[in-house]
Scaffold this active site. Structure first.
Site, PDB file in Angstrom:
ATOM      1  N   HIS A  18       0.837  -1.207   0.000  1.00 44.27           N
ATOM      2  CA  HIS A  18       0.000   0.000   0.000  1.00 44.27           C
ATOM      3  C   HIS A  18       0.873   1.258   0.000  1.00 44.27           C
ATOM      4  O   HIS A  18       0.618   2.205  -0.752  1.00 44.27           O
ATOM      5  CB  HIS A  18      -0.872   0.055   1.259  1.00 44.27           C
ATOM      6  CG  HIS A  18      -1.942  -0.987   1.349  1.00 44.27           C
ATOM      7  ND1 HIS A  18      -2.165  -1.731   2.487  1.00 44.27           N
ATOM      8  CD2 HIS A  18      -2.885  -1.391   0.461  1.00 44.27           C
ATOM      9  CE1 HIS A  18      -3.178  -2.546   2.302  1.00 44.27           C
ATOM     10  NE2 HIS A  18      -3.631  -2.365   1.073  1.00 44.27           N
ATOM     11  N   LYS A  42     -15.421  -7.902   4.583  1.00 45.08           N
ATOM     12  CA  LYS A  42     -14.218  -8.386   5.271  1.00 45.08           C
ATOM     13  C   LYS A  42     -14.396  -8.281   6.783  1.00 45.08           C
ATOM     14  O   LYS A  42     -14.984  -7.322   7.264  1.00 45.08           O
ATOM     15  CB  LYS A  42     -12.999  -7.551   4.853  1.00 45.08           C
ATOM     16  CG  LYS A  42     -12.626  -7.706   3.377  1.00 45.08           C
ATOM     17  CD  LYS A  42     -11.418  -6.862   3.019  1.00 45.08           C
ATOM     18  CE  LYS A  42     -11.010  -7.084   1.562  1.00 45.08           C
ATOM     19  NZ  LYS A  42      -9.949  -6.154   1.137  1.00 45.08           N
ATOM     20  N   ARG A  95      -1.627  -6.180  -8.023  1.00 46.25           N
ATOM     21  CA  ARG A  95      -0.525  -7.133  -7.867  1.00 46.25           C
ATOM     22  C   ARG A  95      -0.592  -8.260  -8.887  1.00 46.25           C
ATOM     23  O   ARG A  95       0.426  -8.864  -9.220  1.00 46.25           O
ATOM     24  CB  ARG A  95      -0.553  -7.747  -6.465  1.00 46.25           C
ATOM     25  CG  ARG A  95      -0.237  -6.786  -5.343  1.00 46.25           C
ATOM     26  CD  ARG A  95      -0.722  -7.314  -4.030  1.00 46.25           C
ATOM     27  NE  ARG A  95      -2.166  -7.486  -4.058  1.00 46.25           N
ATOM     28  CZ  ARG A  95      -2.900  -7.849  -3.020  1.00 46.25           C
ATOM     29  NH1 ARG A  95      -2.344  -8.114  -1.869  1.00 46.25           N
ATOM     30  NH2 ARG A  95      -4.210  -7.957  -3.147  1.00 46.25           N
ATOM     31  N   SER A 132      -2.992  -7.549   3.302  1.00 50.58           N
ATOM     32  CA  SER A 132      -3.398  -7.299   4.694  1.00 50.58           C
ATOM     33  C   SER A 132      -3.902  -8.582   5.333  1.00 50.58           C
ATOM     34  O   SER A 132      -3.658  -8.833   6.518  1.00 50.58           O
ATOM     35  CB  SER A 132      -4.500  -6.234   4.736  1.00 50.58           C
ATOM     36  OG  SER A 132      -4.015  -5.015   4.265  1.00 50.58           O
TER      37      SER A 132
HETATM   38  O1  PNS Z   1      -9.005  -2.623   0.432  1.00 50.49           O
HETATM   39  P1  PNS Z   1     -10.346  -3.045  -0.112  1.00 50.49           P
HETATM   40  O2  PNS Z   1     -11.165  -3.736   0.957  1.00 50.49           O
HETATM   41  O3  PNS Z   1     -10.219  -3.874  -1.332  1.00 50.49           O
HETATM   42  O4  PNS Z   1     -11.116  -1.698  -0.517  1.00 50.49           O
HETATM   43  C1  PNS Z   1     -12.411  -1.740  -1.095  1.00 50.49           C
HETATM   44  C2  PNS Z   1     -13.100  -0.391  -0.939  1.00 50.49           C
HETATM   45  C3  PNS Z   1     -13.242  -0.066   0.532  1.00 50.49           C
HETATM   46  C4  PNS Z   1     -12.264   0.685  -1.605  1.00 50.49           C
HETATM   47  C5  PNS Z   1     -14.504  -0.484  -1.618  1.00 50.49           C
HETATM   48  O5  PNS Z   1     -15.223  -1.507  -0.996  1.00 50.49           O
HETATM   49  C6  PNS Z   1     -15.284   0.814  -1.565  1.00 50.49           C
HETATM   50  O6  PNS Z   1     -14.996   1.730  -2.309  1.00 50.49           O
HETATM   51  N1  PNS Z   1     -16.273   0.914  -0.665  1.00 50.49           N
HETATM   52  C7  PNS Z   1     -17.058   2.123  -0.488  1.00 50.49           C
HETATM   53  C8  PNS Z   1     -18.533   1.918  -0.903  1.00 50.49           C
HETATM   54  C9  PNS Z   1     -18.723   2.162  -2.386  1.00 50.49           C
HETATM   55  O7  PNS Z   1     -18.503   3.253  -2.885  1.00 50.49           O
HETATM   56  N2  PNS Z   1     -19.166   1.110  -3.121  1.00 50.49           N
HETATM   57  C10 PNS Z   1     -19.525   1.195  -4.534  1.00 50.49           C
HETATM   58  C11 PNS Z   1     -18.362   1.202  -5.489  1.00 50.49           C
HETATM   59  S1  PNS Z   1     -17.229  -0.096  -5.309  1.00 50.49           S
END
Ligand code: PNS
Length: 162
Positions: A18, A42, A95, A132
């Site tokens: 990250h 998660k 990745r 993570s």
């Molecule tokens: O590190 P991650 O868990 O892969 O991140 C995912 C994250 C948190 C960026 C994604 O779930 C997110 O953007 N959540 C916010 C809600 C949202 O906007 N959802 C609709 C588009 S994905």
């Protein structure tokens, strides 16, 4: 006009992979907002405020160039945050093909919702296998996570608990 990029994620906890992407984004954009978002898919290890604090420490310790703000967002869609701060770009690290498959639908939905583009960046291959979830597993079983995370995180995870 300054170009703001949002680097979103669960960051539970932030890893060297990250941090590498945050650094690349900071070199590419005028301002970078690292945004911690709860991912309901998660099971969380750390509270959101703790994750923010660990990223802040890691960014400060790494003395990254550029303007980096670390925050969290729990008020709805990620693109709402982007609109609120005037960010037109989301940056995500990739990745492997697995990440491409996971990230592509989110990128397309975010573009449909609010014309926010997603840029994929490739981290240093040295971090290709760092995640993570692996860090959480190694830490839970008493292993050394220092090779995979910033110092702030390894110190925190390996500190003795009551
Ligand atoms: O590190 P991650 O868990 O892969 O991140 C995912 C994250 C948190 C960026 C994604 O779930 C997110 O953007 N959540 C916010 C809600 C949202 O906007 N959802 C609709 C588009 S994905």
């Amino acid at each position: 006009m300054s170009r703001i990029a949002v680097v979103p994620g669960s960051f539970d906890p932030v890893t060297l992979g990250h941090l590498d992407v945050i650094e690349r984004a900071a070199k590419t954009f005028d301002e970078v907002h690292v945004v911690v978002v709860h991912n309901p898919g998660k099971t969380a290890l750390l509270p959101i405020a703790q994750r923010v604090s660990l990223i802040e420490q890691a960014v400060a310790d790494a003395r990254l160039a550029g303007t980096i703000r670390v925050t969290s967002w729990s008020m709805g869609l990620l693109v709402d945050y982007c609109t609120e701060v005037g960010a037109s770009v989301i940056v995500k690290g990739i990745r492997s093909q697995v990440d491409v498959a996971y990230e592509t639908p989110m990128a397309i939905v975010n573009r449909d919702l609010a014309a926010v583009e997603t840029i994929f960046m490739l981290p240093n291959p040295a971090h290709a296998y760092v995640s993570s979830s692996l860090v959480r597993q190694v830490a839970a079983l008493g292993g050394d996570v220092a090779p995979y995370v910033p110092r702030s995180v390894s110190d925190f995870l390996q500190a003795p608990r009551e």
